[in-house]
Each structure stands twice: as C-alpha cells, then as structure tokens.
Design a protein around this motif. Structure first.
Motif, PDB file in Angstrom:
ATOM      1  N   THR A 205     -54.217  18.432  -0.369  1.00  0.00           N
ATOM      2  CA  THR A 205     -55.381  18.701   0.476  1.00  0.00           C
ATOM      3  C   THR A 205     -56.628  17.984  -0.032  1.00  0.00           C
ATOM      4  O   THR A 205     -56.663  17.489  -1.154  1.00  0.00           O
ATOM      5  CB  THR A 205     -55.667  20.217   0.522  1.00  0.00           C
TER       6      THR A 205
ATOM      7  N   SER B 153     -61.336  21.806   0.681  1.00  0.00           N
ATOM      8  CA  SER B 153     -60.516  22.371   1.761  1.00  0.00           C
ATOM      9  C   SER B 153     -60.337  23.875   1.556  1.00  0.00           C
ATOM     10  O   SER B 153     -60.666  24.429   0.505  1.00  0.00           O
ATOM     11  CB  SER B 153     -59.142  21.705   1.782  1.00  0.00           C
TER      12      SER B 153
ATOM     13  N   THR C 164     -56.905  17.859  -5.802  1.00  0.00           N
ATOM     14  CA  THR C 164     -57.253  17.479  -4.439  1.00  0.00           C
ATOM     15  C   THR C 164     -57.481  15.978  -4.383  1.00  0.00           C
ATOM     16  O   THR C 164     -57.612  15.316  -5.420  1.00  0.00           O
ATOM     17  CB  THR C 164     -58.531  18.206  -3.967  1.00  0.00           C
TER      18      THR C 164
ATOM     19  N   THR D  60     -50.078  20.841   3.541  1.00  0.00           N
ATOM     20  CA  THR D  60     -51.457  20.414   3.691  1.00  0.00           C
ATOM     21  C   THR D  60     -52.213  21.369   4.597  1.00  0.00           C
ATOM     22  O   THR D  60     -51.688  22.391   5.016  1.00  0.00           O
ATOM     23  CB  THR D  60     -51.553  18.952   4.184  1.00  0.00           C
ATOM     24  N   CYS D  61     -53.464  21.030   4.908  1.00  0.00           N
ATOM     25  CA  CYS D  61     -54.391  21.985   5.492  1.00  0.00           C
ATOM     26  C   CYS D  61     -55.274  21.280   6.517  1.00  0.00           C
ATOM     27  O   CYS D  61     -56.032  20.383   6.164  1.00  0.00           O
ATOM     28  CB  CYS D  61     -55.235  22.564   4.352  1.00  0.00           C
TER      29      CYS D  61
ATOM     30  N   ASN E 215     -60.532  20.276   7.991  1.00  0.00           N
ATOM     31  CA  ASN E 215     -60.194  20.085   6.580  1.00  0.00           C
ATOM     32  C   ASN E 215     -59.709  18.687   6.237  1.00  0.00           C
ATOM     33  O   ASN E 215     -59.422  18.412   5.079  1.00  0.00           O
ATOM     34  CB  ASN E 215     -59.151  21.111   6.144  1.00  0.00           C
TER      35      ASN E 215
END
Length: 449
Positions: A160, A164, A181, A205-206, A222
C-alpha cells in the motif's frame, strides 16, 4: 500454468459414516452418507446402500452427526492483537516482540481450526516492527511441514501507499520500520515483489479509507489507478491472487478495472457498480461480524478511540444494506470476518448467522464458507466440497445447520475436525481430543493494566 505436482502415494483407507451430509454443492442433503477416504483424499461418496465398505478400512462412526466440508474464513488477521489474548491492542503494539506476536498468530489460527475452520486466508498486517510477512509465512510453513498442528493457511502481504488506511493501523506519530509502504507504480511493484519473496500467497492492497483507524474517512482515495494496475499486474505475473480493500463504489470500480481477484468488505454501494460487480464474477467478502454491536463494544473495551467507535457504528447500517443489495443482485460472496482486533478468534461462524439474519438462506451461507470460498481463493479443485478427488477436509457437527445456523458456533457441536484425512479434534462421546486444550480466560492476558 505449469503443474509440477508429484503423484501422491496411496494412503490408508478410512470410512466416515454419519447421519446427513451437506456436501457443499448446494443440493439436497444426503441421508446416511458413507465417505471413503484414501490417504489425504476422498475416494468415494454415497449412501450406506450404495457404498461397499472396503475390507480393513478404519471406520469413523459419526452416528447421527451432520457431515460437512471444512469451513473457510477468507479474510482475517491472525497476528493482530486479538481481544481474547490482549487487553489493550495499543499497548500491545509496543510491548510485544514480533516473535511472541508470531506465537499468538499461530494460537489464533488454532482457535479457528478447533472450531471447524480448516482453511484460513490471512490478509496480512502492519505492525510497529514492520509488515512481518515472513513471520506469517513461517506459521503457515510450520503447519504445512507437520511441525505444528493448525489450519491450512494462505498469507497476504500488505502492498500500500504511504498514509493509506492499512498504514494508519499504526498511529500517525509512530515511527515506521523498514520498507512498509511505497508510492508510485514501480516502487509498489518492488514492495509487492518483496512480499512475494518473503513467501506470501496473496498481494493485499487498499483502494480507499476504512473503518478501524483514526482521523481518516472511508472515501479517501488510497492510490491512483496506475498504482493499483501495477500491483495487480505484479501479483498475476507471479501467479498469485490480488485482494483489494474497498469501501466505496469508486474503489470497487478501480479494483474491477485493475483485474482484482477479490474485493474486501461490503460498505458503501450504488446500483450501477453492484451490477458491474455481479456481471464481473469477482468475489467479495462482506466482513460483517467486524461490524456488529458486539465487535464495536469489544473495541471500546480495548481502548479504541471514540472517533473510531463512532465511525464503526455509523458505517454499520450501510454495510448491512449493501450486503442485502449485493446478495439480491447475485454478486459472488465468500465468507470473511476481518477478525483481527475483534471479535474473538474462533467465533468465525457467527458471520454466517449475520448473513442469515439479513436474508441469506442457510444453505447459501454455508456455501459462502465452503465451495464459494474455495472458488474465491482459486482452490476449488482441491477444497470446498465433499466429493471424490478432493482433499478430505471434513467436519462432523451435532445438529442441523440448515435449520439453525448457530449450531456451528458452539465448540461442543463441532464434534470432529478433519484436515486431509487426519482427525485433529474429536469430541464424540468417549473422545476428548482438541487442537487447543484451554478455554478463553484460562490464559494470561499479558498486557493487562
């Protein structure tokens, strides 16, 4: 994809007899089932009048019990600081070593296994000591090697951007440790590759903000589409699954465009995006147990900020409404709880009761944790149903979950837990085998202040 599997040696013959079989295919339950096992796999399934019991086979007589495929939770976090084993997760983040946290991860997985969850998809974590992807993979590998007893596990690695939702599991003021990250498509590709090198099975993931973190709204983007495309592409290049955390229709559409395999959580929705999701066939995990009043109350007692408590409560009705809309529209649903800080590990089956209360038929709820869960994680050739050729993941349950889905919540009702033909828990009359031999409250809560 190339297949390098070594032919399996034939193992011992076993026969399981029961009162009823829910085979995971959604059809009418089979009365007086007989299941023949050979080694790790199911050889034959039928009624007692159809199946000839092989000579010298070991008989596992389950009487009137209901036989079912082993259950699956395809979204949880075993190495987070759970309410059963830590009093205050914020304190625990700083006082517990990664090594001890890893042991708790194994213990949490075993609590779920003891309740009939033979397969868990752990979607990773972020901690004050880094992502700990390798630690989670070591738990999985120790179980696969037979060193320790536990469920089959598939491990996710957080991939990410800075700031996030999944980064903010740690407080903003916390120092970040190591390569946790990344930003931009190529740096995110490197983070995905780093997690894959550590051994993860899923790249997590985001796309949007979330519910369980401070000072962050659910609709915050994000990452860019280019970044998400890169992450999903990297996962697929290594023949791995890409799972995307999404709270909003905009995030869901980003995930669909990127080619995500699973979309995590059901929160906000609109009709157009729901139709797109239904048509795509992409699997979604609702994670509604994490949204219940019980879970919110648990987080309050763990020291969660009132900002987060209020946000979780405000999100609750949207989650329930979205589930009902998506189920009605035919969106593919695979059971996931999002267990981490809450609720209690081992209570995974309560998620199914939430589905039923929101209008899903008990059989469909069971399918979400068996056949459909296996399809979501691309393991349906091996798992999810009780039929010839599949791995022998089978549980024996006291009661009929089609009449009362809540029977799956009581440990005394989960009479047998079998994984790959081996019995790990046996609580039939005269038997007393369990994976975990302590009850909640019997172990020390080491961070209790």
């Amino acid at each position: 994809m190339f297949d390098y599997k070594v032919p399996e040696a034939k193992g011992a013959l076993k026969v399981i007899k029961g009162g009823m079989l829910i085979d995971g295919n959604g059809g009418k339950p089979l009365k007086d089932p007989v299941i023949v096992l050979e080694g790790r796999r199911i050889k034959q399934v039928g009624t007692k009048s159809e199946v000839k019991i092989p000579a010298r086979a070991e008989i596992i007589d389950c009487g009137k019990l209901t036989l079912m495929p082993g259950l699956m939770d395809v979204h949880l976090h075993t190495m987070m600081f759970n309410c059963l084993t830590f009093h205050n997760y914020r304190v625990a983040q700083w006082e517990i070593t990664p090594e001890l946290q890893q042991m708790y991860g194994l213990f949490h997985a075993q609590l779920c296994f003891d309740m009939g969850f033979t397969t868990l998809r752990d979607l990773g974590l972020n901690s004050s000591r880094g992502l700990l992807t390798a630690h989670l993979c070591a738990v999985r590998d120790s179980i696969n090697a037979g060193v320790l007893e536990g469920p089959r596990m598939f491990i996710g690695g957080f991939t990410t951007i800075t700031g996030s939702h999944l980064d903010l599991i740690q407080p903003r003021a916390a120092q970040r440790y190591g390569f946790q990250t990344a930003d931009g498509p190529w740096e995110l590709r490197k983070l995905a590759r780093t997690n894959l090198l550590a051994g993860c099975d899923i790249v997590k993931t985001c796309a949007t903000g979330g519910g369980g973190t401070d000072k962050e709204e659910p609709d915050i983007r994000n990452m860019t589409q280019e970044e998400m495309d890169a992450i999903v592409d990297e996962a697929h290049a290594f023949h791995k699954i890409a799972a995307v955390h999404c709270f909003t229709p905009a995030g869901q559409r980003m995930a669909l465009q990127a080619g995500a395999d699973t979309i995590e959580h059901m929160v906000f929705s609109d009709d157009e995006t729901i139709d797109m999701l239904a048509e795509s066939g992409v699997w979604m995990t609702p994670t509604l147990l994490h949204r219940t009043d019980h879970a919110i109350d648990t987080r309050k007692h763990q020291g969660t900020s009132m900002f987060v408590i209020n946000k979780m409560k405000a999100l609750q009705p949207y989650c329930y409404e979205t589930f009902q809309k998506m189920h009605k529209a035919g969106v593919n649903i695979a059971m996931g709880t999002d267990m981490g800080f809450d609720p209690e590990m081992g209570t995974n089956a309560r998620e199914l009761e939430v589905y039923v209360k929101l209008g899903m038929k008990p059989m469909d709820a069971i399918l979400s944790a068996t056949r459909n869960a296996a399809r979501a994680i691309k393991m349906d050739k091996e798992l999810g149903t009780v039929e010839a050729g599949k791995l022998a993941d089978i549980i024996a349950v006291k009661g009929d979950p089609l009449k009362n889905i809540a029977v799956l919540q009581e440990k005394k009702n989960i009479q047998i837990v079998m994984k790959e033909g081996k019995i790990y828990a046996d609580r039939r009359a005269g038997k007393s085998k369990s994976v975990v031999n302590v009850n909640p409250g019997d172990w020390k809560i080491i961070d209790y202040l």
